[in-house]
Design a protein around this motif. Structure first.
Motif, mmCIF file in Angstrom:
data_model
loop_
_atom_site.group_PDB
_atom_site.id
_atom_site.type_symbol
_atom_site.label_atom_id
_atom_site.label_comp_id
_atom_site.label_asym_id
_atom_site.label_seq_id
_atom_site.Cartn_x
_atom_site.Cartn_y
_atom_site.Cartn_z
ATOM 1 N N UNK A 11 -1.597 -19.162 15.192
ATOM 2 C CA UNK A 11 -0.849 -17.907 15.201
ATOM 3 C C UNK A 11 0.353 -17.975 14.262
ATOM 4 N N UNK A 12 1.048 -19.093 14.297
ATOM 5 C CA UNK A 12 2.214 -19.263 13.423
ATOM 6 C C UNK A 12 1.804 -19.133 11.961
ATOM 7 N N UNK A 13 0.685 -19.740 11.589
ATOM 8 C CA UNK A 13 0.204 -19.644 10.206
ATOM 9 C C UNK A 13 -0.158 -18.201 9.843
ATOM 10 N N UNK A 14 -0.709 -17.465 10.813
ATOM 11 C CA UNK A 14 -1.136 -16.091 10.537
ATOM 12 C C UNK A 14 0.049 -15.162 10.293
ATOM 13 N N UNK A 15 1.230 -15.518 10.833
ATOM 14 C CA UNK A 15 2.413 -14.679 10.620
ATOM 15 C C UNK A 15 2.791 -14.619 9.134
ATOM 16 N N UNK A 16 2.378 -15.617 8.382
ATOM 17 C CA UNK A 16 2.659 -15.607 6.945
ATOM 18 C C UNK A 16 1.927 -14.459 6.252
ATOM 19 N N UNK A 17 0.872 -13.944 6.878
ATOM 20 C CA UNK A 17 0.053 -12.906 6.253
ATOM 21 C C UNK A 17 0.213 -11.537 6.900
ATOM 22 N N UNK A 18 0.985 -11.470 7.998
ATOM 23 C CA UNK A 18 1.057 -10.207 8.732
ATOM 24 C C UNK A 18 1.601 -9.079 7.860
ATOM 25 N N UNK A 19 2.517 -9.418 6.935
ATOM 26 C CA UNK A 19 3.111 -8.379 6.087
ATOM 27 C C UNK A 19 2.116 -7.827 5.076
ATOM 28 N N UNK A 20 0.984 -8.498 4.890
ATOM 29 C CA UNK A 20 -0.036 -7.995 3.969
ATOM 30 C C UNK A 20 -0.701 -6.739 4.512
ATOM 31 N N UNK A 21 -0.502 -6.446 5.798
ATOM 32 C CA UNK A 21 -1.086 -5.244 6.385
ATOM 33 C C UNK A 21 -0.152 -4.037 6.245
ATOM 34 N N UNK A 22 0.999 -4.244 5.580
ATOM 35 C CA UNK A 22 1.938 -3.132 5.367
ATOM 36 C C UNK A 22 1.934 -2.730 3.904
ATOM 37 N N UNK A 23 1.967 -1.443 3.654
ATOM 38 C CA UNK A 23 2.126 -0.965 2.280
ATOM 39 C C UNK A 23 3.614 -0.804 1.976
ATOM 40 N N UNK A 24 3.953 -0.793 0.698
ATOM 41 C CA UNK A 24 5.346 -0.585 0.322
ATOM 42 C C UNK A 24 5.825 0.799 0.759
#
Length: 259
Positions: A78-91
């Motif tokens: 889960x901790x590793x996946x947090x590095x990618x969570x922002x990839x689900x947001x658009x600018x």
């Protein structure tokens, strides 16, 4: 099929389903695996999934939605996946409504951390998640939604350390999560705190800081905004070494994060 061959097959199946946007079918695969082989198998598979896949999957089960993955994801995965969570947001999402994006992140983190009453698992999740730069930024995003309350809690932490029991005078849902973070990893708490308040170099400085109740008043010290922290987390998203297609139902989200 032996467990030796079953685990990679399940991992491949779930990865393909998640990237295709079929989260319900991925959860069904997990459920069937748990019924047949036990929860440990699901946990082991979750520990082998690419972190960007775990991020995509778990982000679909924020808040009140039930997910076996939420209940069983290993703390490190889960901790590793947090590095990618922002990839689900658009600018556009960050620019137009940063508070809503932050609330979504809070629902995700709170949902995973408090998915069970197991205090040991809760603290393991928080300790792993706050041990990285992107984890500290993620928690700082949550704290930015209640900075005055976080400062109040910081003062309590200075006097009580990890033995803190009070949830401050605030009724904010963020404070109980922050208290659990202090108990799980004081260093992680400090890192998140200094992400939000980069001017401070010593925790004692926070005890003397004051917030005005007037939202029009300029802060007397540097505090990163929710929007700024959201952009910081997006910049911390790693690039995958291999090309992985974005999930089908969310083609508009992210900007080549997985390429």
């Amino acid at each position: 099929m032996t467990e030796k061959t079953y685990l990679p097959a399940l991992s491949k199946q779930v990865t393909e389903l998640v990237l295709a946007g079929s989260l319900g079918h991925a959860e069904q695969a997990f459920s069937e695996a748990a019924e047949t082989h036990g929860d440990l198998v699901v946990s082991e598979v979750l520990g082998t999934l690419p972190p960007q896949v775990t991020a995509l999957h778990l982000s679909g089960f924020d808040g009140g939605k039930t997910s076996l993955a939420t209940l069983l994801v290993p703390p490190k995965a889960w901790a590793d996946s947090l590095a990618f969570i922002a990839a689900t947001w658009s600018e556009e999402m960050i620019e137009d409504d940063p508070e809503r994006v932050a609330e979504s992140l809070f629902a995700h983190i709170h949902g995973v951390v408090f998915s069970t009453d197991d205090e040991e698992r809760r603290h393991a999740l928080l300790a792993e998640a706050s041990a990285t730069d992107y984890g500290a930024t993620a928690f700082a995003i949550l704290f930015s939604m209640a900075p005055k309350d976080i400062l109040e809690l910081a003062g309590e932490v200075i006097s009580k350390g990890s033995y803190i029991t009070a949830h401050s005078s605030s009724d904010s849902d963020i404070i109980p999560l922050a208290v659990e973070l202090v108990k799980a990893n004081e260093d992680g708490w400090d890192r998140a705190l200094f992400e939000l308040f980069p001017d401070f170099r010593h925790s004692a400085d926070l005890a003397d800081a004051e917030f005005s109740d007037d939202p029009d008043d300029e802060p007397q010290f540097l505090q990163r905004s929710t929007r700024e922290l959201l952009y910081r987390l997006r910049k911390q998203v790693p690039s995958a070494r291999s090309t992985v297609p974005k999930r089908g139902s969310r083609k508009s989200l992210g900007t080549d994060i997985f390429s």
